[in-house]
Scaffold this motif. Structure first.
Motif, mmCIF file in Angstrom:
data_model
loop_
_atom_site.group_PDB
_atom_site.id
_atom_site.type_symbol
_atom_site.label_atom_id
_atom_site.label_comp_id
_atom_site.label_asym_id
_atom_site.label_seq_id
_atom_site.Cartn_x
_atom_site.Cartn_y
_atom_site.Cartn_z
ATOM 1 N N SER A 24 10.817 -35.683 58.616
ATOM 2 C CA SER A 24 11.687 -34.520 58.773
ATOM 3 C C SER A 24 13.172 -34.859 58.755
ATOM 4 O O SER A 24 13.987 -34.040 58.348
ATOM 5 C CB SER A 24 11.355 -33.781 60.077
ATOM 6 N N ASP A 243 12.723 -26.895 52.808
ATOM 7 C CA ASP A 243 11.360 -26.516 53.150
ATOM 8 C C ASP A 243 10.692 -25.732 52.028
ATOM 9 O O ASP A 243 11.225 -24.712 51.563
ATOM 10 C CB ASP A 243 11.356 -25.672 54.426
ATOM 11 N N THR A 270 10.263 -31.437 52.644
ATOM 12 C CA THR A 270 10.823 -31.050 53.932
ATOM 13 C C THR A 270 12.339 -30.902 53.819
ATOM 14 O O THR A 270 12.925 -31.159 52.766
ATOM 15 C CB THR A 270 10.509 -32.096 55.014
ATOM 16 N N ARG A 290 5.865 -32.434 52.609
ATOM 17 C CA ARG A 290 5.211 -31.561 53.580
ATOM 18 C C ARG A 290 3.701 -31.716 53.502
ATOM 19 O O ARG A 290 3.054 -31.319 52.542
ATOM 20 C CB ARG A 290 5.615 -30.109 53.333
#
Length: 298
Positions: A24, A243, A270, A290
């Motif tokens: 992340s 995202d 991400t 992700r």
């Protein structure tokens, strides 16, 4: 995915750490021998970690945990100093402060933690670049005043420095900073689709970045995650991700990056990306993929 780019095409995509959610928040720097050095947030445990690649392609490496006090490393930046020592700037989400980790040796088996700014609520974006003399310049979010803020280090170890506020900047949702040949910083500010804020640059007018100009990049989307590098011809290369969106490399058409040529790579990334340039101009890009859990990839 993207990685060891051949001036822009993709050649390989590999996972470096799958021990929990670790894709992340990350930052990437290259050593003099072209070995990548990554600093990143272990979201599962709330720790600051590093991955020290054993070779230029990062086919293997060593992982270490540097800071476990509170939730640390949620936003992170890394640079390799002139003596080969890594230096890491990052956010302490528990205390909402800006911290730094100065490695005591090249392998970063030990080091010292410092708090650089505890006077404002430090937001979730941190970036850093080195001047020609090795002094770090750290860019971060002042979430108290909703603006870009700078910490200008007095020395290579950043044992002291000067805090500077910028004027005319809206709150950045991501940050990346690179240096021009004359040591003036160019800073990329990430966007936010919900807030209708597009990706911008902040072009420092002098070495101390006491003033500057904010510019909109007309053809880049609302990507919150940005990574900016400066090529030898003076034109920046901007990498964006977000995202559930694609990893994109944006080739700036001029020195201030008013327009770009875009190439899309991996999908479903991400909100994090890091980039560095090899001496021959080839980029290497690190990003989060992700999954459940999220991967750290190059």
């Amino acid at each position: 995915g993207s990685v060891d780019c051949d001036l822009l095409p993709v050649t390989v995509d590999r996972a470096l750490d799958r021990s929990g959610d670790v894709g992340s928040h990350l930052a990437l720097a290259l050593r003099a021998d072209q070995r990548p050095f990554l600093a990143y947030h272990d979201e599962t445990n709330g720790n600051l970690k590093i991955h020290d690649c054993a070779d230029a392609a990062c086919t293997s490496g060593t992982r270490r945990t540097l800071d476990t006090t509170g939730d640390v490393g949620q936003s992170v930046a890394v640079a390799i100093g002139p003596t080969g020592l890594p230096f890491i700037a990052y956010r302490d989400a528990t205390a909402q402060t800006l911290k730094a980790y100065a490695c005591a040796n090249a392998a970063c088996t030990s080091g010292s933690v410092r708090t650089l700014d505890a006077s404002v609520n430090v937001g979730n974006a941190v970036a850093m670049a080195l001047r020609s003399d090795g002094r770090p310049l750290v860019a971060y979010v002042d979430f108290t005043a909703f603006r870009l803020r700078l910490y200008d280090c007095d020395n290579t170890a950043c044992s002291s420095g000067v805090i500077r506020n910028t004027t005319g900047t809206s709150v950045p949702y991501g940050l990346s900073i690179t240096m021009r040949a004359d040591d003036r910083a160019l800073i990329a500010l990430g966007g936010n689709a919900g807030a209708a804020v597009r990706v911008r640059t902040y072009d420092c007018a002098d070495i101390g970045c006491t003033t500057g100009t904010q510019r909109l990049i007309s053809d880049v989307n609302y990507s919150p995650s940005v990574a900016l590098v400066m090529r030898g011809n003076g034109r920046p290369l901007l990498v964006t991700a977000g995202d559930f969106s694609s990893l994109r490399v944006n080739d700036c058409a001029d020195a201030v990056c008013t327009t770009t040529t875009q190439v899309a790579f991996d999908t479903d990334t991400t909100d994090t990306v890091g980039a560095a340039l090899r001496p021959d101009g080839r980029p290497i890009v690190a990003f989060g993929k992700r999954h459940a859990p999220q991967d750290l990839r190059v």
